[in-house]
Every structure is written in structure tokens, then in C-alpha cells.
Design an enzyme around this catalytic site. Structure first.
Site, PDB file in Angstrom:
ATOM      1  N   ARG A  16       0.822  -1.212   0.000  1.00  0.00           N
ATOM      2  CA  ARG A  16       0.000   0.000   0.000  1.00  0.00           C
ATOM      3  C   ARG A  16       0.861   1.269   0.000  1.00  0.00           C
ATOM      4  O   ARG A  16       0.547   2.264   0.651  1.00  0.00           O
ATOM      5  CB  ARG A  16      -0.949   0.002   1.215  1.00  0.00           C
ATOM      6  N   CYS A 641     -27.476   0.330   4.669  1.00  0.00           N
ATOM      7  CA  CYS A 641     -27.100   1.700   4.340  1.00  0.00           C
ATOM      8  C   CYS A 641     -26.536   1.697   2.928  1.00  0.00           C
ATOM      9  O   CYS A 641     -26.548   0.667   2.267  1.00  0.00           O
ATOM     10  CB  CYS A 641     -26.104   2.250   5.347  1.00  0.00           C
ATOM     11  N   HIS A 692     -22.244  10.366   9.147  1.00  0.00           N
ATOM     12  CA  HIS A 692     -21.101  10.611   8.270  1.00  0.00           C
ATOM     13  C   HIS A 692     -20.599  12.044   8.391  1.00  0.00           C
ATOM     14  O   HIS A 692     -19.560  12.384   7.854  1.00  0.00           O
ATOM     15  CB  HIS A 692     -21.473  10.295   6.821  1.00  0.00           C
TER      16      HIS A 692
HETATM   17  N1  GLN Z   1     -23.417  -2.763  13.221  1.00  0.00           N
HETATM   18  C1  GLN Z   1     -22.501  -2.096  12.354  1.00  0.00           C
HETATM   19  C2  GLN Z   1     -21.972  -0.847  13.029  1.00  0.00           C
HETATM   20  O1  GLN Z   1     -22.688  -0.242  13.751  1.00  0.00           O
HETATM   21  C3  GLN Z   1     -23.142  -1.720  11.032  1.00  0.00           C
HETATM   22  C4  GLN Z   1     -22.139  -1.149  10.068  1.00  0.00           C
HETATM   23  C5  GLN Z   1     -22.677  -0.826   8.684  1.00  0.00           C
HETATM   24  O2  GLN Z   1     -23.835  -0.645   8.485  1.00  0.00           O
HETATM   25  N2  GLN Z   1     -21.828  -0.702   7.701  1.00  0.00           N
HETATM   26  O3  GLN Z   1     -20.855  -0.453  12.832  1.00  0.00           O
HETATM   27 ZN    ZN Z   2     -24.786   1.308   8.112  1.00  0.00          ZN
END
Ligand code: GLN
Ligand code: ZN
Length: 753
Positions: A16, A641, A692
Site C-alpha cells: 500500500r 445503508c 457521516h
Molecule cells: N453494526 C454495524 C456498526 O454499527 C453496522 C455497520 C454498517 O452498516 N456498515 O458499525
Molecule cells: Zn450502516
């Protein structure tokens, strides 16, 4: 002899190197000259590898400091207006501002949108098109790299993304309106390349493997008829799937050769071979560029021989797609034993396979071919891979196993009686901040500097802290916080038999971000419970219910390198059975709610719509098999998501999870439209806190979102929660945000209750 080439190579380096150089540059620790030097070193090394393997040319312009689509935005000068000024001051920093919104110099600005590259886990930056968009040619990078390759004695074959795919990947209205203007620049570029005595240019048009409407199909024909004039020969390159109904259109394009993905595209290349005109060449991508298994070279040769007889030197051999999608070399995998090593071919080993095939077509290379046959046969026989008990269990699965005992309304009664959460319950998605202390403890445990007891004690302290915080915040359904997890897939992969973890199997996800997908090599078994001790400990600390937390079977599959010796559906079902045992063990331990995360469900969708129903059928079945073993009063959650739900809403409902928590806050609840139109039958927690962003949302902002949701979904079936896990955030942000989230829920409970 048959010529050898590849559509592209990895950029990041075995260790990397590119990632670390980029991050150092962004921090201001190295100069732009030093970063450029790293680029030159990597390119040179990768070209050398191609030449050493006996390839007839090296691929140029596959290297990128961030993303090759962004490189094309710069090449054709259509940087969005908000970056127009920056290029004159510092072109490199302007490039990074387009990629990530900020750079060592220049004002922070909204970056280009990042999105998935077809069905891979690579992400590209989407070009922007608007009424004001103008194109102009800036070929310095491309021409510079060509000169660089030549100066070192390599024969360069530049790669470009084709004009139609470039527009297709862009954002904006009426994208095809820009085709004529863009084609002018492609023509100018091609004539510049001809002037440099470039013989072949690889033109990637991977959209040919997608469902295309007639406008886009016509655009392909228009485009390639317009690329006349003095130009190098064009190798029209497609990958990631069969061309199907687009095959005839593709073969009619006035180009000098075609590259087909013979791994995912099946035998289409054989049809194509018959339809070539006498001067056209055919590049057959027979080595899998998307996976890490050793190729069965003898079988490949059998497929190639008839085509070779017809085409002779007009047959070229290649990997199916760019080797961007596989790790660089097996040589940096010290932890694999000899047997495991014999199963794999990473990028460098794939170059070697091409050479053996080339020799094989000439009737040579018998020794290498025999060794390959032995390795393939040994893998087929290996008792580490095939476990009769797993096969037997799979065969015994009945339709009832993937069905909960009662329908949702009945289950809901039992669950609400048991959990007593009331209206608009609050919860989180699972992880809490992964602090430096947590990461240090995990690293020390891995290096053997911390013994099991001390490690367990540290993790328990983290869980205790996390439970205390959630109680103080007044959340209703708690979680243990996932401190012990490095990554949601790797964590389970390390505990399941049939998975292995590589030491350096890094693949670029985007820019400097790399992932190390675990490898599913064999039948999946769960030797022991994986999460029960942590979750049970968390539950012992509180009177409130604690939600168990698992990664679902589709995500466990999707984010791994998957074995190629059985259908993906079968592998997924095996994972589902292993996870089902974990679900049942959690239930046995008194856990009343269990979340099975499936963030990757949507991205597993095949490229062609015709293939969607089959995928969705086995993917949903795997989820239901995971969840189906518990009693009515055990509440099954799922979380998704990064998804556009509208397309797959029925499949999401078919999962029959009691509760789904989803990402919606950034889209201002627009995603809920899908659920409303379909009348989603179970409970939903649309995320009201965008994790985010470092911003702490206000109470009013969140009540507004919940009210919006309540207008579409009965409040009795609504949950209040963040968008996603909190592991990338700081406690300083998370605490006030959740405090306000709980306050928002309380306000609305009074209003709606
Ligand atoms: N349970 C996971 C977290 O809270 C879900 C992560 C995700 O949706 N990518 O980190
Ligand atoms: Zn998520």
C-alpha cells in the site's frame, strides 16, 4: 505467437505504498515531487512485472493518484465550475480537492460524488455535466506516462475510458448531448497518440455489459464511426459480464479488435471469433481479474484451442478485466501454508498464468500445465474445503427453516410484551466510537503483547463504559458497542471455518482507502459461539434490553473473495446456517433483540435486471434462514445503508425482519417514499442523525425528520436511531447528538402518544 496483455494493473503497491505516500502528502509530510516520485516507482515496477512475465505491451494510464475517471475529467478539461480557478494555482491539489473536497492548498470545496464502479467494490468519482460544460484536451499525464514507459524500454498500450461510458458514468441531464463535443477531443487525442507512434489504444466501454436503451446503443455506433482520421488501432474493451443483446451492436463497431470477459461473459467470445472481420483481433479475458483463484489452465486451453485454430495470431490472451480488483502478489503472504498457497493466483501470478497459456497454445509448457492440473485436482479433493457434515446439513434444510413461526403482527405482540419499549423507541446501529485506546488494545492483543485475560478485561471495561453511557443518555434498546471488532466482516471471518485472512491482500476501494477482503475457501462451519460472551456480559450490566449484533450472510459473502467451485447461493446458505446457530445461541442466552446487518444486500444486485429475481430470491432466503430459528418474542432487526431501496423494496420486505434501520437522514427521508408506496409492513427506524458528518444535529432538525416519517408510517411502527454505526465518530460528538436524539423522541412521544 499469441500476444499477451492485461486491461490494467493495481496501483496501490504490494504494501500500500501509494496509500501511505498520499496520506503523507495530504498531511504535508512530503512534497509533491516526492509523491510524483512514488508514482513513477510504482508504474515502473508494475510495467517491469508485465514485461518480465512476457507480455507484449505494458498498459499505460491505468495508474492514478486517486481515480482513473477523475483523470479523464482532467484529461478532457471538464472540471466543474467550482474548481475552475484552482487548476492554475496548483493542478495536483486541485485534483485532490475534486476527489476529497480538500487538499494541502486551496479552499475546501464540495468534492465530486463518489459511487460504485459497476458491481465491484471500487468507487469512482462521478464527472459532472451541465449546460455550461466545455471540453478541452490536457494530455500531459497520459503522454508523460507514455514517454516514461518508452524511456524504460517498454512498449506502451495506453488505456482510455471510451466516450460513451465516460458520459454514462457522469451526473447531469441529457448527458448524450455532450457526445459530439467530447468526440472532438477524443479525435484530437487519438491523432496525438498516432503522432507518437502508438500502435494500439485500449478503449474501455464496459457499459456494453449493461441493459442499454436505444439512445445509448446508438451513441456507441455514432461515437466509433466518428473516431476516424489518423489514429492508432482501437481495442474495444468490455468486461464484467456477457454482452448478450448488445453483442451484435458491439461487433459492428468500426474498431480493430475486441476484448471480451471470458470469465463472466461465458462462451460469447467463441461466437465473436466467428464474426470478426479478417483484420480484427480478439482479446480473450480468460483469467479472472475479479477473484484470486488459480485458473484451471488445461480447461482454459481446451476452450481457447478452437478459437486459436481460426484466429492464429489474431487471438490475444488477457485477464478478464483490470487486475485492480485483486491483491498484487502471493509472495507477500507469509501466513499461508503450502496447500493454501497452491489454491491462489494474485495479480503477479495471473501474469504468469497468461504466459503458460501462450506456451500451451504452441504445444509447450507441459510441465507447468501438469503442475497446474495437479493443483486444481488437489483443491477439488481437499478435506479442508469439503465437509460432508456441512453438505448434509444444507441438504436437510426445509422451507420451514426460513420461516418465523408466526407472521409479523403476532410476533410484534409477543415482542412488545417482552421488551416494553413504548412508542418511538430509541436505539443505535451497533458500534460506538473506536477510540485510540480500543485500537491499541486490539493491536497489542494481535501482536501477542497482551494476554487473553488482560485483553478481555479491557474489552469488558469498554463494554461497561458503553452501557453506562447509553443508560445515562436514556436510550431504550442498548448495544454492547463492538469494541472488539476490527471490521464487521473480518471479525466473523476470523471465527468461522472456511474463511481465511490474508496478510497483505489489499485491494483499492477508493483513493487511499484499501480493503482486505477475507477469502471464503471452503465449507463454512462455526466451531463455537462468536458473540455470546460479549453480548451476554453487556446484558448482565443493565436491566434494559441489549441488542445482539451480527453481520448477515449476504454481506459476509459480498465483502469477501468467494470460492468459485460452487454457486454463490450455496456458499451464502452455508454462512446463513452458521449464523443461524449464533442467533439461536444469543436467544438462549436471554437476548431479546438481535440485529443482522445487511448493508451489502443492494450492491450484490447483478448488473442485468433479468438476473435480479434469482439473486434476490437466494439472498432473502439466506437472511431468513439466519433469522428463522428464534421464537416469536425474539425481535429480529436488520440494518442497511448506502442503498437505493426503491429498486429492491419488495425483497427488503421479504426479509421479514421485525425492524429495519436504514440510512435516510441525508436524503431528507426521500428513501421513505419507497416504503410508503409499497406499504412496508413491519417496523422501521429511518436514521435521523447523519453519522457521516461531524455536525451535531439539533433537536428540531430531528423532530422534523421523525414527523416526516410519521406522516408516512404509523408511529406505532417507527423507531428513532442514527443512520449507521458510530465507530468513526468521537464521543464528544456522539454524546450530545444522541442526547438530542433521545430528547426529540421524547417530545414526539408526548405529541403523538
Ligand atoms: N453494526 C454495524 C456498526 O454499527 C453496522 C455497520 C454498517 O452498516 N456498515 O458499525
Ligand atoms: Zn450502516
Amino acid at each position: 505467437m499469441t500476444a499477451l496483455h492485461i486491461p490494467g494493473f493495481s496501483r496501490i503497491g504490494t504494501h500500500r505504498e501509494l496509500k501511505f505516500a498520499l496520506e503523507r502528502y495530504w498531511r504535508g509530510d512530503i512534497s509533491s515531487q516526492q509523491l510524483q516520485e512514488m508514482g513513477r516507482t510504482l508504474r515502473s515496477r508494475h510495467w517491469q512485472l508485465q514485461q518480465d512475465a512476457g507480455l507484449d505491451c505494458v498498459t499505460v494510464n491505468d495508474f492514478s493518484f486517486y481515480d482513473h475517471i477523475l483523470d479523464h475529467v482532467c484529461l478532457f478539461g471538464f472540471t466543474p465550475e467550482r474548481f475552475a480557478q484552482g487548476a492554475a494555482d496548483n493542478a495536483l491539489d486541485n485534483y485532490f480537492r475534486m476527489a476529497r473536497g480538500r487538499a494541502p492548498s486551496g479552499e475546501p470545496t464540495r468534492a465530486l460524488e463518489m459511487t460504485k464502479w459497476f458491481d465491484t467494490n471500487y468507487h469512482y468519482l462521478a464527472p459532472e455535466l451541465g449546460p455550461e460544460t466545455r471540453f478541452s484536451l490536457h494530455p500531459d499525464k497520459l503522454l508523460g506516462e507514455i514517454d516514461e514507459a518508452r524511456a524504460q524500454g517498454f512498449i506502451p498500450k495506453p488505456v482510455l475510458v471510451g466516450p460513451v461510458t465516460l458520459l454514462w458514468l457522469s451526473r447531469g441531464e441529457q448527458r448524450l448531448r455532450h457526445l459530439p463535443a467530447l468526440l472532438e477531443q477524443y479525435c484530437a487525442l487519438l491523432s496525438a497518440l498516432a503522432a507518437r507512434q502508438i500502435e494500439w489504444v485500449q478503449m474501455d466501454e464496459p457499459i456494453l455489459a449493461l441493459d442499454l436503451d436505444s439512445d445509448w446503443l446508438r451513441a456507441l455506433t455514432t461515437a466509433y464511426h466518428a473516431l476516424t482520421g489518423t489514429r492508432p488501432k482501437l481495442l474495444l474493451t468490455t468486461y464484467f459480464g456477457a454482452l448478450g443483446d448488445n453483442l451484435q451492436r458491439c461487433l459492428a463497431l468500426p474498431v480493430d479488435g475486441f476484448h471480451f470477459d471470458a470469465v463472466r461473459g461465458g462462451a460469447e467470445f467463441i461466437t465473436a471469433a466467428d464474426l470478426l472481420s479478417p483484420r480484427q483481433i480478439l482479446s480473450v479475458g480468460i483469467i479472472d481479474g475479479r477473484n484470486i483463484w488459480k485458473t484451471d489452465l488445461n480447461t482454459a486451453l481446451e476452450q481457447l484451442r478452437p478459437v486459436h485454430r481460426v484466429l492464429g495470431e489474431r487471438l490475444w490472451l488477457s485477464s478478464s478485466c483490470s487486475l485492480l480488483h485483486v491483491p498484487v502478489t502471493l509472495d507477500s503472504e507469509p501466513t499461508l501454508d503450502a496447500e493454501q498457497r497452491s489454491w491462489f493466483a494474485f495479480a503477479v501470478q495471473k501474469l504468469g498464468e497468461l504466459r503458460i497459456l501462450q506456451l500451451g497454445l504452441e504445444g509447450h509448457g507441459q510441465e507447468a500445465l501438469a503442475a497446474n492440473a495437479e493443483a486444481i485436482a488437489a483443491r477439488r479433493r481437499s478435506t479442508r474445503i469439503h465437509k460432508p457434515a456441512v453438505a448434509a446439513r444444507l441438504a436437510a434444510v426445509s422451507a420451514d427453516d426460513s420461516r418465523r413461526r408466526s407472521p409479523y403482527p403476532q410476533r410484534a405482540l409477543a415482542q412488545h410484551r417482552r421488551l416494553r419499549l413504548g412508542l418511538l423507541p430509541t436505539t443505535t446501529i451497533g458500534s460506538f466510537p473506536q477510540t485510540a485506546a480500543i485500537r491499541a488494545a486490539r493491536a497489542a492483543w494481535r501482536r501477542g503483547e497482551l494476554d487473553r485475560d488482560s485483553y478481555n478485561a479491557r474489552m469488558r471495561a469498554e463494554i461497561r463504559y458503553c452501557i453506562e453511557q447509553q443508560e445515562a443518555l436514556g436510550l431504550d434498546l442498548l448495544v454492547h458497542g463492538e469494541a472488539e471488532r476490527n471490521d464487521m466482516v473480518e471479525y466473523f471471518g476470523e471465527q468461522l471455518e472456511g474463511y481465511l485472512t490474508t496478510a497483505n491482500g489489499w485491494v483499492q476501494s477508493y483513493g487511499s482507502r484499501c480493503v482486505k477482503p477475507p477469502v471464503i475457501y471452503g465449507d463454512i462451519e462455526r466451531p463455537r459461539a462468536m458473540t455470546v460472551a460479549w453480548t451476554g456480559y453487556a446484558q448482565s450490566l443493565t436491566d434494559k434490553p441489549v441488542k445482539g449484533m451480527l453481520t448477515g450472510p449476504v454481506t459476509m459473502l459480498q465483502w469477501a473473495f468467494v470460492r468459485d467451485d460452487q454457486p454463490r447461493a450455496d456458499t451464502c446458505r452455508q454462512i446463513a446456517l452458521a449464523l443461524r446457530d449464533e442467533v439461536c445461541d444469543l436467544e438462549q442466552a436471554g437476548i431479546a433483540a438481535i440485529q443482522i446487518d445487511e448493508p451489502a444486500l443492494r450492491e450484490g444486485l447483478p448488473l442485468r435486471r433479468a438476473d435480479w429475481p434469482a439473486y434476490l430470491a437466494w439472498a432473502t432466503e439466506a437472511f431468513r434462514l439466519t433469522a428463522g430459528g428464534v421464537a416469536d418474542d425474539c425481535q429480529i432487526h436488520t440494518h442497511m445503508c448506502y442503498s437505493e431501496f426503491n429498486d429492491i423494496i419488495e425483497a427488503v420486505a421479504a426479509l421479514d425482519a421485525d425492524v429495519i434501520t436504514i440510512e435516510t437522514s441525508r436524503s431528507n427521508m426521500a428513501l421513505l417514499d419507497a416504503f410508503e408506496a409499497f406499504a412496508y409492513p413491519n417496523e422501521i427506524g429511518p436514521g435521523v442523525y447523519d453519522i457521516h458528518s461531524p455536525n451535531v444535529p439539533g433537536v428540531a432538525q430531528m423532530t422534523a425528520l421523525i414527523e416526516k416519517a410519521a406522516a408516512r408510517i404509523p408511529p406505532q411502527r417507527l423507531w428513532v436511531n442514527p443512520d449507521c454505526g458510530l465507530k468513526t465518530r468521537q464521543w464528544e460528538e456522539v454524546r450530545p447528538a444522541l442526547e438530542r436524539m433521545v430528547a426529540a423522541a421524547r417530545q414526539l412521544r408526548q405529541r403523538l402518544g
